[in-house]
Design a protein around this motif. Structure first.
Motif, mmCIF file in Angstrom:
data_model
loop_
_atom_site.group_PDB
_atom_site.id
_atom_site.type_symbol
_atom_site.label_atom_id
_atom_site.label_comp_id
_atom_site.label_asym_id
_atom_site.label_seq_id
_atom_site.Cartn_x
_atom_site.Cartn_y
_atom_site.Cartn_z
ATOM 1 N N UNK A 19 0.827 -1.208 0.000
ATOM 2 C CA UNK A 19 0.000 0.000 0.000
ATOM 3 C C UNK A 19 0.861 1.258 0.000
ATOM 4 N N UNK A 20 1.823 1.326 0.897
ATOM 5 C CA UNK A 20 2.677 2.507 0.981
ATOM 6 C C UNK A 20 3.585 2.624 -0.240
ATOM 7 N N UNK A 21 4.101 1.494 -0.718
ATOM 8 C CA UNK A 21 4.957 1.508 -1.905
ATOM 9 C C UNK A 21 4.214 2.013 -3.134
ATOM 10 N N UNK A 22 2.983 1.554 -3.297
ATOM 11 C CA UNK A 22 2.170 2.038 -4.418
ATOM 12 C C UNK A 22 1.944 3.536 -4.339
ATOM 13 N N UNK A 23 1.725 4.031 -3.129
ATOM 14 C CA UNK A 23 1.558 5.472 -2.943
ATOM 15 C C UNK A 23 2.848 6.215 -3.267
ATOM 16 N N UNK A 24 3.966 5.758 -2.734
ATOM 17 C CA UNK A 24 5.241 6.453 -2.932
ATOM 18 C C UNK A 24 5.653 6.481 -4.398
ATOM 19 N N UNK A 25 5.365 5.408 -5.132
ATOM 20 C CA UNK A 25 5.696 5.365 -6.557
ATOM 21 C C UNK A 25 4.919 6.437 -7.330
ATOM 22 N N UNK A 26 3.723 6.759 -6.874
ATOM 23 C CA UNK A 26 2.861 7.715 -7.565
ATOM 24 C C UNK A 26 3.022 9.158 -7.070
ATOM 25 N N UNK A 27 3.917 9.401 -6.125
ATOM 26 C CA UNK A 27 4.037 10.756 -5.567
ATOM 27 C C UNK A 27 4.442 11.793 -6.612
ATOM 28 N N UNK A 28 5.356 11.451 -7.489
ATOM 29 C CA UNK A 28 5.763 12.393 -8.529
ATOM 30 C C UNK A 28 4.576 12.691 -9.449
ATOM 31 N N UNK A 29 3.820 11.657 -9.771
ATOM 32 C CA UNK A 29 2.627 11.848 -10.598
ATOM 33 C C UNK A 29 1.581 12.680 -9.855
ATOM 34 N N UNK A 30 1.523 12.560 -8.530
ATOM 35 C CA UNK A 30 0.581 13.362 -7.755
ATOM 36 C C UNK A 30 0.900 14.840 -7.917
ATOM 37 N N UNK A 31 2.187 15.174 -7.904
ATOM 38 C CA UNK A 31 2.595 16.558 -8.102
ATOM 39 C C UNK A 31 2.164 17.092 -9.458
ATOM 40 N N UNK A 32 2.155 16.214 -10.456
ATOM 41 C CA UNK A 32 1.747 16.614 -11.809
ATOM 42 C C UNK A 32 0.235 16.510 -12.009
#
Length: 117
Positions: A19-32
Motif C-alpha cells: 500500500x505505501x509503496x504504491x503510494x510512494x511510486x505515484x508521488x511524482x505523478x501526484x505533483x503533476x
C-alpha cells in the motif's frame, strides 16, 4: 500458534509495504496531477484487512491481550483507505487531495501500530 502469528504479522507488513509503496511510486505523478490508484495499493489494503482480522482472532485464541480500542481505530482507518482506493481504482487521474489522504491515512495507520501500546 506463535509461528502462525509470526507468519501473519509478516504478511500484514507485506500488505502495508504494498500500500505505501504504491503510494510512494505515484508521488511524482501526484505533483503533476496524474496520480492513480495502482492495483498494488488495493491488494495491499485488502491483505492488511484479511491478515489483521486473522491476527486478532489468532491472538484471542492464544489468550494474548488484544487492545480492542487500538484494533478498532486501525480498522476504521483501514476501511477509509480501502473505500478511497476501491472507489477511485479505475480512474485515470485521482485528485491530489484524495490521493494525499490515502498516503496520510496509511502513515497514520503505521504510527498507530507502532506507537500505541
Amino acid at each position: 500458534m506463535d509461528v502462525l502469528i509470526d507468519v501473519f504479522v509478516g504478511l500484514h507488513i507485506i500488505g502495508i509495504a504494498s500500500l505505501l509503496g504504491g503510494f510512494l511510486v505515484q508521488m511524482k505523478a501526484m505533483g503533476a496531477g496524474t496520480a492513480r490508484m495502482v492495483p498494488a495499493m488495493l491488494h495491499g489494503a485488502l491483505t492488511m484487512l484479511v491478515t489483521g482480522v486473522l491476527l486478532v482472532g489468532f491472538n484471542e485464541m492464544n489468550d494474548a491481550m488484544v487492545n480492542n480500542v487500538k484494533v478498532g481505530v486501525k480498522l476504521v482507518v483501514l476501511v477509509a483507505i480501502l473505500g478511497l482506493v476501491y472507489v477511485k481504482r479505475d480512474e485515470e487521474r485521482v485528485p491530489k487531495g484524495v490521493f494525499g489522504a490515502v498516503g496520510l491515512l496509511t502513515v497514520l495507520n503505521i504510527f498507530i501500530a507502532v506507537l500505541w501500546h
